[in-house]
Design an enzyme around this catalytic site. Structure first.
Site, PDB file in Angstrom:
ATOM      1  N   TYR A 138      -2.768  -1.468   9.855  1.00  0.00           N
ATOM      2  CA  TYR A 138      -2.764  -1.822   8.439  1.00  0.00           C
ATOM      3  C   TYR A 138      -1.451  -1.441   7.771  1.00  0.00           C
ATOM      4  O   TYR A 138      -0.814  -2.263   7.098  1.00  0.00           O
ATOM      5  CB  TYR A 138      -3.934  -1.133   7.743  1.00  0.00           C
ATOM      6  CG  TYR A 138      -3.951  -1.338   6.247  1.00  0.00           C
ATOM      7  CD1 TYR A 138      -4.352  -2.553   5.699  1.00  0.00           C
ATOM      8  CD2 TYR A 138      -3.573  -0.314   5.380  1.00  0.00           C
ATOM      9  CE1 TYR A 138      -4.371  -2.753   4.329  1.00  0.00           C
ATOM     10  CE2 TYR A 138      -3.590  -0.499   4.012  1.00  0.00           C
ATOM     11  CZ  TYR A 138      -3.989  -1.720   3.489  1.00  0.00           C
ATOM     12  OH  TYR A 138      -4.000  -1.910   2.125  1.00  0.00           O
ATOM     13  N   SER A 153       0.841  -1.196   0.000  1.00  0.00           N
ATOM     14  CA  SER A 153       0.000   0.000   0.000  1.00  0.00           C
ATOM     15  C   SER A 153       0.871   1.238   0.000  1.00  0.00           C
ATOM     16  O   SER A 153       1.886   1.297   0.702  1.00  0.00           O
ATOM     17  CB  SER A 153      -0.915   0.025   1.221  1.00  0.00           C
ATOM     18  OG  SER A 153      -1.574   1.276   1.328  1.00  0.00           O
TER      19      SER A 153
END
Length: 308
Positions: free
Chosen positions: A200, A187
């Protein structure tokens, strides 16, 4: 020439060299096909099969479709049998290639024996470790997360351990054949410590460093291992945000990201996401860490998440 003149000349030359490298990297991002054009048979030359985790929807499905259209048979692995079968039918219909499906819940630890049996004796040329999860649909502070202990285990299992186990399963065959590609989907938010997405992004930092270390270990074996670090893509995870210049469709992102296969061990996968990455690295980190910014981010996600 005196000592200090030599020192300043060396420093100046080093600065110029660094900016030349940055310019070359920029050109490589803007015009990847001019630097390393992949031959038409590149993907099929890696092996007969492509394996995609989280392959029933979103980015994983887009990778499966694209690789099948480029001539590869695919194995798609995800949790929902119904969605897997539907995606498999679509891929077979549009590409004419063979699709195998395997249901597996990557938040659990006991799924790899069946995966290993399915992949045994298969010539896996490409692995896309795409499966991943957000601990909560709306970002929040770490201690405000519901079912915190359970979410910790699920995120670590799904976002990091799944990638490592899948690499463990396919790397021996790639090493033996002296070729293969592993794409680990990370990400762009992992570019900096990202409050309200702390768990995350921390898991995705692991994806980045693991991929880069693994590439250093196996590059000499002819294997490409790359961390792919997108920002916003219109998927279930992002609440199907409306695509725009920054928020890409899964299909568009996958097509552009595959053009960067030889661009290094980490890539943002597209020009707009590369620019976003540079901005994040340039803006003082304190700007993103203020209490006001954290609250504004939470409100923005609530507003844009159409799945809520």
């Amino acid at each position: 020439m005196g000592f200090f003149e030599l020192v300043f000349t060396a420093i100046g030359a080093s600065v110029v060299f660094c900016y030349v490298l940055k310019t070359l990297r920029l050109l490589k991002v803007l015009f990847p096909k001019l630097w390393d054009t992949l031959p038409g048979n590149f993907f099929t030359s890696m092996g007969e099969w492509a394996v995609i985790t989280g392959g029933s929807d979103g980015v994983g499905k887009a990778y499966a479709l694209e690789l099948a259209q480029r001539g590869m048979n695919v194995v798609i692995i995800s949790r929902s049998v119904e969605k897997l079968k539907k995606t498999a039918e679509e891929i077979e219909k549009t590409s004419g290639k063979t699709v195998k499906v395997l249901a597996a819940d990557f938040t659990k630890d006991n799924v790899y024996e069946s995966i290993e049996k399915t992949l045994k004796n298969q010539s896996v040329g490409i692995l896309v470790n795409n499966v991943g999860m957000l601990p909560t649909p709306i970002p929040c502070k770490f201690l405000n997360m519901k079912f915190l202990e359970r979410r910790l285990n699920e995120v670590i299992n799904c976002n990091t351990k799944a990638m490592m186990h899948m690499c463990r399963l396919v790397l021996p065959g790639m090493e033996k054949r002296g070729k293969g590609v592993i794409l680990n989907v990370s990400s762009g938010m992992a570019t900096i410590p990202f409050p309200t997405y702390t768990l995350y992004t921390a898991s995705k930092v692991c994806v980045d460093t693991f991929s880069q270390g693994l590439q250093a270990e196996y590059k000499a074996k002819g294997i490409i291992i790359q961390a792919v670090t997108p920002f916003a893509i219109s998927t279930h995870m992002t609440g199907y945000q409306k695509p725009n210049l920054i928020t890409l469709t899964p299909e568009k992102f996958v097509k552009t990201s595959l053009a960067y296969l030889k661009a290094g061990d980490k890539t943002f996968g597209s020009i707009p996401h590369t620019i976003m990455g540079w901005i994040l690295q340039t803006v003082p980190i304190q700007f993103f860490h203020t209490e006001k910014m954290q609250q504004q981010l939470i409100e923005l996600v609530k507003k844009n998440n159409t799945s809520l």
